[in-house]
Design a protein around this motif. Structure first.
Motif, short mmCIF file in Angstrom:
data_model
loop_
_atom_site.label_atom_id
_atom_site.label_comp_id
_atom_site.label_asym_id
_atom_site.label_seq_id
_atom_site.Cartn_x
_atom_site.Cartn_y
_atom_site.Cartn_z
N SER A 3 0.69 -1.19 -0.04
CA SER A 3 0.13 0.00 -0.01
C SER A 3 0.80 1.45 -0.09
O SER A 3 0.52 2.21 -0.65
N LEU A 4 1.86 1.27 0.71
CA LEU A 4 2.92 2.24 0.75
C LEU A 4 3.48 2.63 -0.62
O LEU A 4 3.60 3.66 -1.13
N LEU A 5 3.85 1.42 -1.09
CA LEU A 5 4.43 1.67 -2.32
C LEU A 5 3.37 2.26 -3.59
O LEU A 5 3.83 3.11 -4.47
N ILE A 6 2.23 1.70 -3.62
CA ILE A 6 1.24 2.21 -4.31
C ILE A 6 0.96 3.78 -4.21
O ILE A 6 0.74 4.68 -5.15
N LEU A 7 0.95 4.04 -2.76
CA LEU A 7 0.63 5.48 -2.51
C LEU A 7 1.83 6.35 -3.13
O LEU A 7 1.64 7.46 -3.69
N LEU A 8 2.94 5.89 -3.11
CA LEU A 8 4.22 6.64 -3.40
C LEU A 8 4.13 6.78 -4.84
O LEU A 8 4.33 8.14 -5.70
N VAL A 9 3.94 5.65 -5.51
CA VAL A 9 3.55 5.89 -7.09
C VAL A 9 2.42 6.63 -7.47
O VAL A 9 2.65 7.54 -8.30
N LEU A 10 1.37 6.75 -6.93
CA LEU A 10 0.30 7.68 -7.10
C LEU A 10 0.66 9.23 -6.84
O LEU A 10 0.33 10.09 -7.60
N ILE A 11 1.43 9.46 -6.03
CA ILE A 11 1.81 10.95 -5.61
C ILE A 11 2.81 11.32 -6.54
O ILE A 11 2.64 12.30 -7.26
N ALA A 12 3.86 10.44 -7.06
CA ALA A 12 4.71 10.82 -8.17
C ALA A 12 3.97 11.03 -9.38
O ALA A 12 4.20 11.90 -10.04
N GLY A 13 3.15 10.00 -9.87
CA GLY A 13 2.30 10.51 -10.98
C GLY A 13 1.52 11.50 -10.93
O GLY A 13 1.31 12.11 -11.69
N GLY A 14 0.84 11.95 -9.76
CA GLY A 14 -0.11 13.19 -9.63
C GLY A 14 0.96 14.31 -9.75
O GLY A 14 0.70 15.43 -10.13
N PHE A 15 2.02 14.27 -9.19
CA PHE A 15 3.01 15.39 -9.38
C PHE A 15 3.39 15.79 -10.88
O PHE A 15 3.44 16.90 -11.22
#
Length: 61
Positions: A3-15
């Motif tokens: 879940s943490l990895l998915i969250l980090l990927v989503l934040i980077a994609g949003g950025f």
């Protein structure tokens, strides 16, 4: 952990998506991205910040 990895990927994609689609239309955000984020994002791909540079070039003085 997953879940943490998915969250980090989503934040980077949003950025990155914010740099490409939202920042060129917002002068304050465009300035911040250009000075702080684009030097790092250009290392990934120069095309990410291209809309920001194009919007700045067409901005009336």
């Amino acid at each position: 952990m997953r879940s943490l990895l998915i969250l980090l990927v989503l934040i980077a994609g949003g950025f990155v998506l914010t740099a490409m689609y939202i920042a060129p239309k917002q002068p304050e955000l465009r300035g911040w991205y250009e000075t702080n984020a684009c030097p790092h994002l250009d290392k990934i791909s120069p095309q990410i910040c291209e809309p920001i540079r194009a919007a700045k070039a067409t901005q009336p003085i």
